[in-house]
Design a protein around this motif. Sequence first.
Motif, PDB file in Angstrom:
ATOM      1  N   GLY A  24       0.953  -1.010   0.144  1.00 48.04           N
ATOM      2  CA  GLY A  24       0.065   0.147   0.012  1.00 48.04           C
ATOM      3  C   GLY A  24       0.855   1.389  -0.036  1.00 48.04           C
ATOM      4  O   GLY A  24       0.628   2.217  -0.739  1.00 48.04           O
ATOM      5  N   VAL A  25       1.875   1.311   0.856  1.00 46.38           N
ATOM      6  CA  VAL A  25       2.576   2.469   0.933  1.00 46.38           C
ATOM      7  C   VAL A  25       3.314   2.426  -0.532  1.00 46.38           C
ATOM      8  O   VAL A  25       3.429   3.793  -1.139  1.00 46.38           O
ATOM      9  CB  VAL A  25       4.051   2.244   1.821  1.00 46.38           C
ATOM     10  CG1 VAL A  25       5.071   3.329   1.933  1.00 46.38           C
ATOM     11  CG2 VAL A  25       3.177   2.156   3.412  1.00 46.38           C
ATOM     12  N   ALA A  26       4.015   1.355  -1.182  1.00 44.19           N
ATOM     13  CA  ALA A  26       4.735   1.667  -2.451  1.00 44.19           C
ATOM     14  C   ALA A  26       3.652   2.116  -3.554  1.00 44.19           C
ATOM     15  O   ALA A  26       3.900   2.960  -4.287  1.00 44.19           O
ATOM     16  CB  ALA A  26       5.042   0.280  -2.929  1.00 44.19           C
ATOM     17  N   LEU A  27       2.287   1.794  -3.301  1.00 41.60           N
ATOM     18  CA  LEU A  27       1.443   2.118  -4.264  1.00 41.60           C
ATOM     19  C   LEU A  27       1.137   3.525  -4.365  1.00 41.60           C
ATOM     20  O   LEU A  27       1.221   4.431  -5.359  1.00 41.60           O
ATOM     21  CB  LEU A  27       0.049   1.321  -4.159  1.00 41.60           C
ATOM     22  CG  LEU A  27      -1.115   1.699  -4.969  1.00 41.60           C
ATOM     23  CD1 LEU A  27      -1.942   0.358  -5.078  1.00 41.60           C
ATOM     24  CD2 LEU A  27      -2.118   2.963  -4.810  1.00 41.60           C
ATOM     25  N   LEU A  28       0.956   4.044  -3.007  1.00 44.67           N
ATOM     26  CA  LEU A  28       0.808   5.620  -2.991  1.00 44.67           C
ATOM     27  C   LEU A  28       1.936   6.441  -3.117  1.00 44.67           C
ATOM     28  O   LEU A  28       1.767   7.500  -3.764  1.00 44.67           O
ATOM     29  CB  LEU A  28       0.175   5.789  -1.193  1.00 44.67           C
ATOM     30  CG  LEU A  28      -1.040   5.052  -1.074  1.00 44.67           C
ATOM     31  CD1 LEU A  28      -1.469   5.383   0.484  1.00 44.67           C
ATOM     32  CD2 LEU A  28      -2.417   5.706  -1.732  1.00 44.67           C
ATOM     33  N   PHE A 145      10.283  -8.884  -3.169  1.00 42.85           N
ATOM     34  CA  PHE A 145      10.692  -7.592  -4.134  1.00 42.85           C
ATOM     35  C   PHE A 145       9.997  -7.525  -5.405  1.00 42.85           C
ATOM     36  O   PHE A 145       9.456  -6.062  -5.723  1.00 42.85           O
ATOM     37  CB  PHE A 145      12.324  -7.587  -4.583  1.00 42.85           C
ATOM     38  CG  PHE A 145      13.234  -7.632  -3.380  1.00 42.85           C
ATOM     39  CD1 PHE A 145      12.923  -7.415  -1.841  1.00 42.85           C
ATOM     40  CD2 PHE A 145      14.373  -7.918  -3.477  1.00 42.85           C
ATOM     41  CE1 PHE A 145      13.539  -7.318  -0.946  1.00 42.85           C
ATOM     42  CE2 PHE A 145      15.381  -8.083  -2.411  1.00 42.85           C
ATOM     43  CZ  PHE A 145      15.013  -7.761  -1.016  1.00 42.85           C
ATOM     44  N   GLY A 146       9.572  -8.418  -6.023  1.00 44.86           N
ATOM     45  CA  GLY A 146       8.890  -8.421  -7.273  1.00 44.86           C
ATOM     46  C   GLY A 146       7.273  -7.857  -6.931  1.00 44.86           C
ATOM     47  O   GLY A 146       6.534  -6.916  -7.348  1.00 44.86           O
ATOM     48  N   ILE A 147       6.903  -8.378  -5.711  1.00 44.73           N
ATOM     49  CA  ILE A 147       5.293  -8.029  -5.365  1.00 44.73           C
ATOM     50  C   ILE A 147       5.384  -6.471  -5.051  1.00 44.73           C
ATOM     51  O   ILE A 147       4.490  -6.041  -5.082  1.00 44.73           O
ATOM     52  CB  ILE A 147       4.922  -8.860  -4.288  1.00 44.73           C
ATOM     53  CG1 ILE A 147       4.789 -10.374  -4.672  1.00 44.73           C
ATOM     54  CG2 ILE A 147       3.785  -8.387  -3.277  1.00 44.73           C
ATOM     55  CD1 ILE A 147       4.586 -11.228  -3.415  1.00 44.73           C
ATOM     56  N   GLY A 148       6.473  -6.262  -3.921  1.00 47.84           N
ATOM     57  CA  GLY A 148       6.556  -4.722  -3.966  1.00 47.84           C
ATOM     58  C   GLY A 148       6.790  -3.749  -4.851  1.00 47.84           C
ATOM     59  O   GLY A 148       6.186  -2.784  -4.891  1.00 47.84           O
ATOM     60  N   THR A 149       7.459  -4.020  -6.051  1.00 44.76           N
ATOM     61  CA  THR A 149       7.656  -3.399  -6.943  1.00 44.76           C
ATOM     62  C   THR A 149       6.277  -3.225  -7.891  1.00 44.76           C
ATOM     63  O   THR A 149       6.158  -2.185  -8.494  1.00 44.76           O
ATOM     64  CB  THR A 149       8.894  -3.864  -7.893  1.00 44.76           C
ATOM     65  OG1 THR A 149      10.153  -4.041  -7.303  1.00 44.76           O
ATOM     66  CG2 THR A 149       9.148  -3.180  -9.082  1.00 44.76           C
ATOM     67  N   ALA A 150       5.787  -4.441  -7.965  1.00 42.83           N
ATOM     68  CA  ALA A 150       4.463  -4.504  -8.875  1.00 42.83           C
ATOM     69  C   ALA A 150       3.360  -3.389  -8.016  1.00 42.83           C
ATOM     70  O   ALA A 150       2.423  -2.917  -8.790  1.00 42.83           O
ATOM     71  CB  ALA A 150       3.922  -5.989  -8.858  1.00 42.83           C
ATOM     72  N   SER A 151       3.441  -3.497  -6.753  1.00 41.41           N
ATOM     73  CA  SER A 151       2.484  -2.624  -6.204  1.00 41.41           C
ATOM     74  C   SER A 151       2.790  -0.957  -6.561  1.00 41.41           C
ATOM     75  O   SER A 151       1.929  -0.267  -6.695  1.00 41.41           O
ATOM     76  CB  SER A 151       2.745  -2.480  -4.455  1.00 41.41           C
ATOM     77  OG  SER A 151       2.389  -3.801  -4.307  1.00 41.41           O
ATOM     78  N   GLY A 152       4.269  -0.700  -6.715  1.00 40.29           N
ATOM     79  CA  GLY A 152       4.215   0.701  -7.135  1.00 40.29           C
ATOM     80  C   GLY A 152       3.762   0.870  -8.536  1.00 40.29           C
ATOM     81  O   GLY A 152       3.305   1.952  -8.801  1.00 40.29           O
ATOM     82  N   ILE A 265       1.131   1.127 -18.971  1.00 39.54           N
ATOM     83  CA  ILE A 265       2.553   0.844 -18.693  1.00 39.54           C
ATOM     84  C   ILE A 265       2.710   0.377 -17.173  1.00 39.54           C
ATOM     85  O   ILE A 265       3.330  -0.810 -16.797  1.00 39.54           O
ATOM     86  CB  ILE A 265       3.484   2.048 -18.708  1.00 39.54           C
ATOM     87  CG1 ILE A 265       3.814   2.473 -20.211  1.00 39.54           C
ATOM     88  CG2 ILE A 265       4.767   1.743 -17.882  1.00 39.54           C
ATOM     89  CD1 ILE A 265       4.658   3.596 -20.350  1.00 39.54           C
ATOM     90  N   GLY A 266       1.708   0.867 -16.341  1.00 40.56           N
ATOM     91  CA  GLY A 266       1.733   0.600 -14.817  1.00 40.56           C
ATOM     92  C   GLY A 266       1.188  -0.868 -14.688  1.00 40.56           C
ATOM     93  O   GLY A 266       1.521  -1.706 -13.977  1.00 40.56           O
ATOM     94  N   LEU A 267      -0.101  -1.118 -15.782  1.00 40.75           N
ATOM     95  CA  LEU A 267      -0.612  -2.550 -15.685  1.00 40.75           C
ATOM     96  C   LEU A 267       0.187  -3.363 -15.961  1.00 40.75           C
ATOM     97  O   LEU A 267       0.345  -4.394 -15.383  1.00 40.75           O
ATOM     98  CB  LEU A 267      -1.982  -2.397 -16.526  1.00 40.75           C
ATOM     99  CG  LEU A 267      -2.950  -3.685 -16.507  1.00 40.75           C
ATOM    100  CD1 LEU A 267      -3.382  -3.934 -15.154  1.00 40.75           C
ATOM    101  CD2 LEU A 267      -3.999  -3.485 -17.318  1.00 40.75           C
TER     102      LEU A 267
END
Length: 409
Positions: A24-28, A145-152, A265-267
């Motif tokens: 959630g933090v990475a997304l925001l 790390f992949g999950i966190g990056t995907a959230s961004g 690009i984000g998706l």
Amino acid sequence: MSASSTPARSRDVAIPLLIACGCGVALLSFGPRSAMGLFFQPMTSAHGWSRELFALAIAIQNLAWGAAQPFAGMMADRFGTWKTLTLGAFLYAAGLALMAHAESAAELHLSAGVLIGLGVAFSSFSLVLAAFGRAVTPAQRSLAFGIGTASGSMGQFLFAPLGDTLIKSIGWQETLIAFSGIMMLVPFLAIALKGKSVHVPTPGVADQKLTQAIAEAFRTRSYLLLTLGFFVCGFHVAFITVHLPPYIADLGMDPKWGATALALIGLANIAGSLISGYIGGRYSKPIFLSLIYLGRAIAITIFISVPATPFTVLAFAAVMGLLWLSTVPPTSGLVAVMFGPRYMATLFGFVFFSHQVGSFLGVWLGGKLYDETGSYDAIWWLGIALGIAAAIVHWPIKEKPVERLAAAE
């Protein structure tokens, strides 16, 4: 249930919560800054600014982000992730609010440049990844790390259309104010990430101070090559994020395709980051990085060589999305492999500074060369050349611990 099993069960319950809140933090934190290109035309038109002036503000943002990132990492390692992310959220929100009311170049550079740049540095996904690296096992790190990056990337996917819709409905100033308010959710999500790097002595391994860890990193050839190569990632990502929407409009296409391209690009990068995390945990990270950069060079070459249509724009966005931040899991993973998780936030911060120097040049040169030539052609071809160079630089990187850790293992 035995007493010895209780900590393990508590840890199993806490890690999913930590991962969810970190995502959630990475997304925001990634969302508003990824939508900066949408404010390019309305702000320059409203104030009569040149493209170079606005591009310089975003370039300053990227440079401030990069310069502050090692210090954000040091703060997270020393005082904890929650305090660092909370400071970043306040700086980020203040920058967005002041950007909405900027009337001069100096005010734009201070708000959109310095304050947002510092805010992103102290609330960025790199701090989230470091927290993940401390919480999960070495075998789980690449996927985490992949999950966190995907959230961004999900932040980019959500904020690009959100920003476009809000700008059309309530105006660009009110949209920036709304983004500022949204950033104040970060301190609450960051509570689950509360904690800092705790050193557990390893038999046979000498203890290290932070200064010794930094010195060791900069004596390591593979770390230096990784840092140099990440410069190219920043150049590509920042240039396309800011200049792709006006480039598409210059081609005579509806500006909505610029917002759509950024969202796509984000998706696509959600899938790209997850795939990257999976591949990076099973195959050679340096070779995988070389292939990513080579793929970017090929994609850009094809995009600028064929007639521009909505289909070619979306195809380019989809391909670049798969390659977008897919560099982050293997890059951060290599830092963890080489030096361990203890000072990962700091050491990845220095690698990321190189990324942001590339971002500065990508954004600024894009605006400057456009103002001087009336075209983005030169910067596109420079991006192709850098992609090929990055592919070459990553190939000889050695994916192994430094001698100090290897001897203990």
